[in-house]
Design a protein around this motif. Structure first.
Motif, short mmCIF file in Angstrom:
data_model
loop_
_atom_site.label_atom_id
_atom_site.label_comp_id
_atom_site.label_asym_id
_atom_site.label_seq_id
_atom_site.Cartn_x
_atom_site.Cartn_y
_atom_site.Cartn_z
N TYR A 111 -25.58 -27.68 -22.59
CA TYR A 111 -25.30 -27.46 -21.17
C TYR A 111 -26.23 -28.39 -20.40
O TYR A 111 -27.44 -28.19 -20.38
CB TYR A 111 -25.55 -25.99 -20.82
N ARG A 112 -25.65 -29.42 -19.78
CA ARG A 112 -26.45 -30.52 -19.23
C ARG A 112 -27.05 -30.23 -17.86
O ARG A 112 -28.05 -30.82 -17.48
CB ARG A 112 -25.57 -31.78 -19.14
N ASN A 113 -26.43 -29.33 -17.13
CA ASN A 113 -26.89 -29.01 -15.78
C ASN A 113 -26.26 -27.69 -15.35
O ASN A 113 -25.59 -27.02 -16.15
CB ASN A 113 -26.53 -30.14 -14.79
N GLY A 140 -34.56 -24.99 -24.54
CA GLY A 140 -34.48 -25.70 -23.26
C GLY A 140 -34.45 -24.74 -22.09
O GLY A 140 -35.08 -23.68 -22.09
N GLU A 141 -33.68 -25.11 -21.08
CA GLU A 141 -33.61 -24.35 -19.81
C GLU A 141 -33.15 -22.91 -20.02
O GLU A 141 -32.23 -22.65 -20.80
CB GLU A 141 -32.64 -25.06 -18.87
N THR A 142 -33.79 -21.99 -19.32
CA THR A 142 -33.33 -20.60 -19.30
C THR A 142 -32.03 -20.50 -18.51
O THR A 142 -31.92 -21.05 -17.42
CB THR A 142 -34.39 -19.68 -18.65
N ARG A 143 -31.04 -19.82 -19.08
CA ARG A 143 -29.77 -19.62 -18.39
C ARG A 143 -29.36 -18.16 -18.46
O ARG A 143 -29.68 -17.44 -19.42
CB ARG A 143 -28.66 -20.50 -19.01
N LYS A 144 -28.60 -17.73 -17.45
CA LYS A 144 -28.08 -16.36 -17.42
C LYS A 144 -26.89 -16.23 -18.38
O LYS A 144 -25.99 -17.07 -18.39
CB LYS A 144 -27.64 -15.98 -16.02
N PHE A 145 -26.91 -15.16 -19.19
CA PHE A 145 -25.85 -14.83 -20.13
C PHE A 145 -25.31 -13.46 -19.73
O PHE A 145 -26.08 -12.56 -19.40
CB PHE A 145 -26.44 -14.80 -21.54
N GLN A 146 -23.99 -13.31 -19.76
CA GLN A 146 -23.39 -12.06 -19.29
C GLN A 146 -22.47 -11.45 -20.35
O GLN A 146 -21.76 -12.16 -21.06
CB GLN A 146 -22.58 -12.32 -18.02
N LEU A 147 -22.51 -10.12 -20.42
CA LEU A 147 -21.65 -9.35 -21.30
C LEU A 147 -20.83 -8.36 -20.48
O LEU A 147 -21.31 -7.85 -19.46
CB LEU A 147 -22.49 -8.53 -22.29
N LYS A 183 -21.65 -20.81 -14.46
CA LYS A 183 -22.30 -21.86 -13.69
C LYS A 183 -23.44 -21.24 -12.89
O LYS A 183 -23.44 -20.05 -12.60
CB LYS A 183 -21.30 -22.53 -12.75
N SER A 184 -24.42 -22.06 -12.52
CA SER A 184 -25.56 -21.58 -11.75
C SER A 184 -25.53 -22.18 -10.35
O SER A 184 -25.07 -23.31 -10.15
CB SER A 184 -26.87 -21.95 -12.45
N THR A 185 -26.04 -21.43 -9.39
CA THR A 185 -26.16 -21.97 -8.03
C THR A 185 -27.47 -22.74 -7.85
O THR A 185 -27.66 -23.39 -6.82
CB THR A 185 -26.10 -20.82 -7.00
N GLN A 186 -28.36 -22.65 -8.84
CA GLN A 186 -29.64 -23.35 -8.79
C GLN A 186 -29.62 -24.54 -9.76
O GLN A 186 -28.96 -24.47 -10.80
CB GLN A 186 -30.78 -22.40 -9.18
N PRO A 187 -30.32 -25.64 -9.46
CA PRO A 187 -30.37 -26.78 -10.37
C PRO A 187 -30.92 -26.37 -11.74
O PRO A 187 -31.86 -25.58 -11.84
CB PRO A 187 -31.32 -27.76 -9.68
N LYS A 188 -30.31 -26.91 -12.80
CA LYS A 188 -30.71 -26.58 -14.16
C LYS A 188 -30.80 -27.86 -14.99
O LYS A 188 -30.00 -28.78 -14.83
CB LYS A 188 -29.69 -25.63 -14.81
N ASN A 189 -31.78 -27.87 -15.89
CA ASN A 189 -31.91 -28.95 -16.86
C ASN A 189 -31.16 -28.61 -18.14
O ASN A 189 -30.50 -27.57 -18.23
CB ASN A 189 -33.40 -29.20 -17.15
#
Length: 200
Positions: A111-113, A140-147, A183-189
């Motif tokens: 996930y590039r961004n 890498g970057e922390t991302r939200k995961f949903q169930l 997708k995130s509303t905040q910039p992600k690496n």
């Protein structure tokens, strides 16, 4: 012997399935090393999927590794596995020692961004058997995961998957639940996700 990973599992209290989260399966130094090696050495590809009759690029890069002769298919894509690398074999051995499960295949996602994502789905392809277990490593970057539960609309769970973490989706997870990485509303690496599975 070095303490390469710290095990402090958190069990999610959700009905009809077993989910276990290890916030720091690999310590930061080792997670950093594995992240950089996988980012640099993986032959990433971007396949097309069909949405509403139209072919579009997947919003992430992928690569499949695994045992010879065990392809994996999803969303109309058939992937042939690359042979196991030293780094992936090491991760697989750590997982199998901790979980006492056997894995034949790993699907890597990059996930590039913040725009890269993976929509609602279950890993329930027929080659995985009736009640598959999935082991998910995040680097890498922390991302939200949903169930979300398939039949009980009020049963939902959000979880932030951290660098070096392991998330186990065990019995009932793919038959009673769907999951996504929105997708995130905040910039992600960059985030690399490794989903280990057993192809029958």
């Amino acid at each position: 012997m070095l303490n390469l990973f710290k095990l402090d599992p958190i069990r999610l209290h959700l009905p009809d399935a077993e989910f276990i989260y290890y916030p720091q399966f690999f310590n930061k130094d080792l997670a950093d090393e594995l992240y950089q090696k996988l980012l640099d050495e993986t032959p990433w590809q971007q396949d097309e999927i069909t949405l509403f009759g139209k072919k579009v690029p997947q919003p992430r890069l992928t690569c499949l590794y695994g045992n010879e002769g065990k392809p994996y298919g999803y969303s109309g894509i058939i992937m042939q596995p690359h042979p196991w690398t030293v780094a992936l074999t090491y991760i697989k051995d750590c997982l199998e020692k901790e979980t006492q499960l056997h894995f034949t295949t790993v699907l890597l996602n990059l996930y590039r961004n913040e725009k890269d994502s993976n929509g609602w789905h279950a890993d329930n392809e027929k080659e995985l058997g009736k009640d598959p277990f999935i082991a998910s490593i995040s680097l890498g970057e922390t991302r939200k995961f949903q169930l979300k539960h398939n039949r009980l609309p009020n049963i939902k769970q959000d979880l932030n998957l951290e660098h070096g973490s392991l998330f186990l989706m065990k019995s009932g997870s793919q038959t009673h639940y769907k999951h996504q990485l929105p997708k995130s509303t905040q910039p992600k690496n960059n985030r690399i996700n490794l989903t280990f599975r057993n192809i029958l």
